[in-house]
Write an enzyme that holds these catalytic residues in place. Sequence first.
Site, PDB file in Angstrom:
ATOM      1  N   LYS A 186       0.833  -1.207   0.000  1.00 30.31           N
ATOM      2  CA  LYS A 186       0.000   0.000   0.000  1.00 30.31           C
ATOM      3  C   LYS A 186       0.870   1.261   0.000  1.00 30.31           C
ATOM      4  CE  LYS A 186      -4.132  -1.809   0.026  1.00 30.31           C
ATOM      5  NZ  LYS A 186      -3.795  -3.215  -0.203  1.00 30.31           N
TER       6      LYS A 186
HETATM    7  C1  PLP Z   1      -9.907  -2.288  -1.277  1.00 27.99           C
HETATM    8  C2  PLP Z   1      -9.228  -3.103  -0.216  1.00 27.99           C
HETATM    9  N1  PLP Z   1      -9.897  -3.382   0.917  1.00 27.99           N
HETATM   10  C3  PLP Z   1      -9.325  -4.091   1.903  1.00 27.99           C
HETATM   11  C4  PLP Z   1      -8.045  -4.585   1.786  1.00 27.99           C
HETATM   12  C5  PLP Z   1      -7.477  -5.421   2.882  1.00 27.99           C
HETATM   13  O1  PLP Z   1      -6.321  -4.872   3.407  1.00 27.99           O
HETATM   14  P1  PLP Z   1      -5.325  -5.737   4.294  1.00 27.99           P
HETATM   15  O2  PLP Z   1      -4.394  -6.429   3.366  1.00 27.99           O
HETATM   16  O3  PLP Z   1      -4.623  -4.696   5.135  1.00 27.99           O
HETATM   17  O4  PLP Z   1      -6.115  -6.662   5.092  1.00 27.99           O
HETATM   18  C6  PLP Z   1      -7.325  -4.319   0.636  1.00 27.99           C
HETATM   19  C7  PLP Z   1      -5.947  -4.845   0.501  1.00 27.99           C
HETATM   20  O5  PLP Z   1      -5.466  -5.314  -0.446  1.00 27.99           O
HETATM   21  C8  PLP Z   1      -7.919  -3.572  -0.402  1.00 27.99           C
HETATM   22  O6  PLP Z   1      -7.248  -3.325  -1.531  1.00 27.99           O
END
Ligand code: PLP
Length: 381
Positions: A186
């Site tokens: 990210k």
């Molecule tokens: C749109 C979206 N929501 C939620 C997530 C979940 O994030 P995490 O990997 O921190 O659980 C991601 C991660 O790729 C995402 O792109």
Amino acid sequence: MHAINVFSPDFDVDDCLAEIRTCLERGWTGMGFKTDEFEAAFCQYAGLDHAHFLSSATAGLHLALEVLKRADGWADGDEVITTALTFVSTNHAILHAGLTPVFCDVDAMLCLDPDAIERAITPRTRAVMFVGLGGNAGQWDRVVALCRRHGLRLVLDAAHQSGTRLNGQAPARDADAAVFSFHAVKNLGTADGGMICLPDAKLDAAARRLSWLGIDKTTFERTAASGTYQWRYDVPEVGFKYHGNSVMAAIGLVQLRRLERDNAERRRLAGLYDARLAPVGGIDRVPMAAQCTPSRHLYQVEVADRDLVLDRLRGMNIHPGVHYQLNTRFAPYDRFSASLPRAEQASDQLLSLPLHVKMTDGDVQVVCDALADAVALPMAA
Ligand SMILES: Cc1ncc(COP(=O)(O)O)c(C=O)c1O
């Protein structure tokens, strides 16, 4: 020709190690200490009242719905309006919380379309789950207004929105719950991590308890108050093991310091893409909302014959991403499928061009030239 990947995380290594060192030297790597510092710094940066650091945004999205469901007394099976054009975490959260996803179509910015939301509201609708895809804000102000009008909770999946501003403010300020991701790739990347931000102090306290198995006091609170370990606590409800730790928070703190600079560089590179791709036929650039200063986690375009174009780019050592495959095409969401013409088309045509702070202007030029060539070649018979 060197590989140009969609993401390439960048860290101030010495600064990260120095922050981690303070955790190791103090002998505190868990929740508390650095997580408190990171939460305070994030609140101040984003103009938010509360922020609780978690192991991931996936955990945070589930937690957000659990907190709201328990606070408002929602029943199992109650409905949450959502998008299918997202990472599955968004919609898994709805299923994990025992709620029903109701899929709505997206607009030109690939965010939920407020008119489609309004049409999908039923007496069992409790919340809207809005995803700021790629750091976009979409028609956020309209969605906020319609949720207030209909008495619906608004959850913002802000996984891509670290640093995004709309009219100068973080869109998260208008949400009942906002969840950021600090996953490795990210724009504010750690190794894994997330932040849940709840404006209501009671809900914030509930989220903190539920992220720590329902226990009413953290080990850090019990130890820090007296300087010695205090064993007694209470467990008023069953929670989850979702909280973050100080090592990840240490990296997050360092990454937060450079976020403004990184996002500005992302926007500059996006501007180069815009200028070079605008005159090229066969490439539709996904627009950002007016008044939005996006994080620019993604730079997305749509092309016909996307899979073939991807293959051609890969042949030139350029490796874009696809964000996302329509969730309704995955087995757990079969039974919730709906007519989503815009999201379906996007899912078939989207690609995310490489965008990260290690890219040079020359890299952008190489990608643009390769993409122009790839779409200009005859498509497969
Ligand atoms: C749109 C979206 N929501 C939620 C997530 C979940 O994030 P995490 O990997 O921190 O659980 C991601 C991660 O790729 C995402 O792109």
